[in-house]
Design a protein around this motif. Structure first.
Motif, PDB file in Angstrom:
ATOM      1  N   THR A  62      -3.377  23.760 -56.413  1.00 52.11           N
ATOM      2  CA  THR A  62      -4.547  22.891 -56.367  1.00 52.11           C
ATOM      3  C   THR A  62      -5.514  23.188 -57.505  1.00 52.11           C
ATOM      4  O   THR A  62      -5.450  24.239 -58.140  1.00 52.11           O
ATOM      5  CB  THR A  62      -5.295  23.064 -55.041  1.00 52.11           C
ATOM      6  OG1 THR A  62      -5.792  24.404 -54.945  1.00 52.11           O
ATOM      7  CG2 THR A  62      -4.365  22.777 -53.855  1.00 52.11           C
ATOM      8  N   LYS A  78      -8.165  15.376 -59.897  1.00 53.22           N
ATOM      9  CA  LYS A  78      -7.520  15.122 -58.610  1.00 53.22           C
ATOM     10  C   LYS A  78      -7.110  16.435 -57.944  1.00 53.22           C
ATOM     11  O   LYS A  78      -7.136  17.494 -58.584  1.00 53.22           O
ATOM     12  CB  LYS A  78      -6.311  14.207 -58.820  1.00 53.22           C
ATOM     13  CG  LYS A  78      -5.386  14.686 -59.941  1.00 53.22           C
ATOM     14  CD  LYS A  78      -4.455  13.594 -60.407  1.00 53.22           C
ATOM     15  CE  LYS A  78      -5.131  12.572 -61.249  1.00 53.22           C
ATOM     16  NZ  LYS A  78      -5.502  13.050 -62.591  1.00 53.22           N
ATOM     17  N   ILE A 219       0.461  17.715 -48.520  1.00 50.62           N
ATOM     18  CA  ILE A 219      -0.820  17.578 -47.831  1.00 50.62           C
ATOM     19  C   ILE A 219      -0.586  17.393 -46.334  1.00 50.62           C
ATOM     20  O   ILE A 219       0.361  16.703 -45.922  1.00 50.62           O
ATOM     21  CB  ILE A 219      -1.604  16.369 -48.384  1.00 50.62           C
ATOM     22  CG1 ILE A 219      -1.885  16.552 -49.881  1.00 50.62           C
ATOM     23  CG2 ILE A 219      -2.906  16.146 -47.624  1.00 50.62           C
ATOM     24  CD1 ILE A 219      -2.436  15.314 -50.550  1.00 50.62           C
ATOM     25  N   PHE A 221      -3.223  16.814 -42.764  1.00 49.47           N
ATOM     26  CA  PHE A 221      -4.601  16.658 -42.265  1.00 49.47           C
ATOM     27  C   PHE A 221      -5.610  16.550 -43.410  1.00 49.47           C
ATOM     28  O   PHE A 221      -6.739  17.030 -43.322  1.00 49.47           O
ATOM     29  CB  PHE A 221      -4.981  17.817 -41.341  1.00 49.47           C
ATOM     30  CG  PHE A 221      -4.032  18.027 -40.194  1.00 49.47           C
ATOM     31  CD1 PHE A 221      -3.622  16.957 -39.404  1.00 49.47           C
ATOM     32  CD2 PHE A 221      -3.560  19.288 -39.907  1.00 49.47           C
ATOM     33  CE1 PHE A 221      -2.737  17.150 -38.340  1.00 49.47           C
ATOM     34  CE2 PHE A 221      -2.678  19.488 -38.848  1.00 49.47           C
ATOM     35  CZ  PHE A 221      -2.262  18.412 -38.062  1.00 49.47           C
ATOM     36  N   GLY A 222      -5.170  15.942 -44.510  1.00 53.01           N
ATOM     37  CA  GLY A 222      -6.079  15.725 -45.628  1.00 53.01           C
ATOM     38  C   GLY A 222      -6.300  16.930 -46.516  1.00 53.01           C
ATOM     39  O   GLY A 222      -7.106  16.867 -47.455  1.00 53.01           O
ATOM     40  N   ASN A 223      -5.595  18.010 -46.264  1.00 52.72           N
ATOM     41  CA  ASN A 223      -5.759  19.237 -47.045  1.00 52.72           C
ATOM     42  C   ASN A 223      -4.418  19.672 -47.626  1.00 52.72           C
ATOM     43  O   ASN A 223      -3.358  19.414 -47.035  1.00 52.72           O
ATOM     44  CB  ASN A 223      -6.307  20.360 -46.163  1.00 52.72           C
ATOM     45  CG  ASN A 223      -7.720  20.096 -45.700  1.00 52.72           C
ATOM     46  OD1 ASN A 223      -8.608  19.857 -46.505  1.00 52.72           O
ATOM     47  ND2 ASN A 223      -7.931  20.130 -44.388  1.00 52.72           N
TER      48      ASN A 223
END
Length: 466
Positions: A62, A78, A219, A221-223
């Motif tokens: 990330t 991003k 990804i 749960f959005g993480n």
């Protein structure tokens, strides 16, 4: 420290952070870059010919983990930075630190060899560097940062294929394969990216997966999945808890690998992840076959007995590593594909010779490890720490090989595998033991930094074992 001349071979991430750290320490630094651009691997279309970047490439770590320790992204890219993001980041870093002015472009290094000079009655090993642009000079220190994903490994058995054959290193975008039947060999991250690219363009896309692999989602749960792995990396939890979490998340999101024609690994493997490939498999845009048994013209027979014809094979079959500018007596790979380096980076025999970025890692970006390595190199060259004796260094090298063999499949792909927490602990230990080793050597730190010979590794350094 007295002004040292430092040669950095390679203008990618590892070369740039080492150039910055040594410059900051007062050294006279020269970067030798084979092409005309800085950024190395992350410079798409790099005229060096050594970048394996393709148009859709994004880094696997990330944005929060993918930067040098003291130089975060200035703008928020991003969640998973693209090659464009990384190229801008590295070039901004270079310009902010005056590294472009220290770079010799189109200066492929042709020869690096040790030279012995007498300084105040002491034999000192320095390094003669010869480059393709006509440069010849002597340096106190050489940092090799040419990368280990630059020399495509093409299995000889694929020469029997009668269609179009290329290595993933040469792949850039899917359009040239529109309507074609394409076989992608391999299941590394690049192979999965390429297969996903081709899925909506090629007439048929097949992956040949010889080895078991766990394809993680990117990804949940959005993480990013790595966030949840990091949450369980606690000293009071079993050290491999994060691997269990990785497998549970993968099972929840992607199900069993066997559902998609893959094999679930029983042991530890280098993690691979992809955001869309399993969906392409579910929609039958990508098929999976096992390893290849035979090839006859355009027909490929797999180990399960199935047979298909293909127009193109893209071999994501890894890379070889060589250092043509060194004599083999200086550095060479062993039979397992490993470099015999102390701490994955330091020549046990030759003073002032370092290898930056020759590792594979998960959970922490290569850039962060490059940064920590560079600090160690500077500490060694400025006399803040010294190496242990030869026996200790050789024992550590052997221990690393045993560790890799015990935890990963016995293939060249895993020769450079590195565990970030263990490696950072090693570097911290080197820093902590430095003053003790200097005291036991009976030599002033300034002497240790300024006067080195090949004999240092077996005489002066061995004082710490006395």
């Amino acid at each position: 420290m007295s002004v040292k001349r430092v040669a950095i071979i390679g203008g990618g991430a590892a070369g740039l952070i080492n150039a910055q750290r040594f410059t900051k320490a007062g050294a006279d630094v020269v970067i030798f870059e084979i092409g005309t651009k800085l950024g190395g691997l992350w410079m798409f279309g790099n005229d060096s010919g050594r970048s394996s970047a393709y148009r859709s490439l994004h880094i696997n770590t990330t944005r929060d983990a993918t930067h040098f320790d003291e130089f975060p992204f200035r703008t928020a890219p991003k969640m998973f930075p693209s090659h464009e993001d990384m190229a801008v980041y590295l070039n901004t870093f270079a310009d902010d630190n005056g590294l472009r002015e220290r770079t010799r472009f189109r200066a492929e290094v042709k020869r690096v060899e040790p030279v012995v000079e007498e300084v105040d009655g002491v034999s000192v090993t320095k390094w003669s560097v010869t480059a393709a642009d006509g440069f010849e000079g002597v340096f106190d220190t050489v940092v090799v940062a040419t990368g280990h994903l630059t020399e495509p490994r093409m299995p000889a058995s694929l020469s029997a294929f009668g269609g179009e054959l290329l290595h993933s290193h040469s792949y850039t975008e899917p359009q040239p394969f529109r309507g074609k039947r394409v076989l992608v060999i391999g299941t590394g991250n690049s192979a999965l990216d390429i297969a996903a690219d081709l899925a909506v363009v090629a007439g048929r896309t097949v992956i040949s997966a010889r080895s078991p692999e766990l394809i993680m989602p990117k990804i949940i749960f959005g993480n990013p999945v790595g966030k949840y792995e990091g949450m369980v990396k606690k000293k009071w939890l079993p050290k491999d808890t994060h691997i269990l979490v990785r497998r549970i998340i993968t099972r929840i999101v992607h199900g069993r690998m066997e559902t998609w024609g893959l094999q679930t690994p029983k042991g530890r493997t280098h993690p691979i992840s992809h955001a869309t490939l399993v969906n392409h498999m579910a929609y039958d845009r990508v098929k999976v076959r096992p390893g290849i048994r035979t090839i006859s013209d355009r027909a490929v027979t797999f180990t399960d007995g199935t047979r298909e014809e293909f127009d193109t094979i893209i071999a994501a079959t890894g890379y070889d590593l060589s250092f043509p500018f060194f004599d083999e007596s200086i550095v060479s790979l062993d039979s397992g594909g490993s470099l015999n380096l102390y701490g994955r980076a330091v020549s046990p025999r030759w003073p002032g010779l370092y290898f930056a970025g020759y590792f594979n890692t998960t959970g922490l970006s290569n850039l962060r490890i490059d940064d920590y390595q560079s600090r160690w190199f500077v500490a060694l060259e400025t006399g803040k720490t010294i190496l242990p004796d030869l026996a200790t260094m050789r024992a550590e090298i052997d221990e690393v090989k045993v560790w890799v063999k015990r935890r990963y499949p016995n293939t060249p792909r895993y020769a450079f595998e590195l565990d970030p927490p263990l490696y950072l602990k090693f570097l911290q230990q080197e820093e902590r033991l430095g003053p003790k080793r200097i005291a036991e050597s009976g030599r002033p730190a300034a002497f240790l930094a300024a006067n080195r010979s090949a004999a240092d590794r077996s005489t002066l350094r061995s004082a710490s074992a006395a």
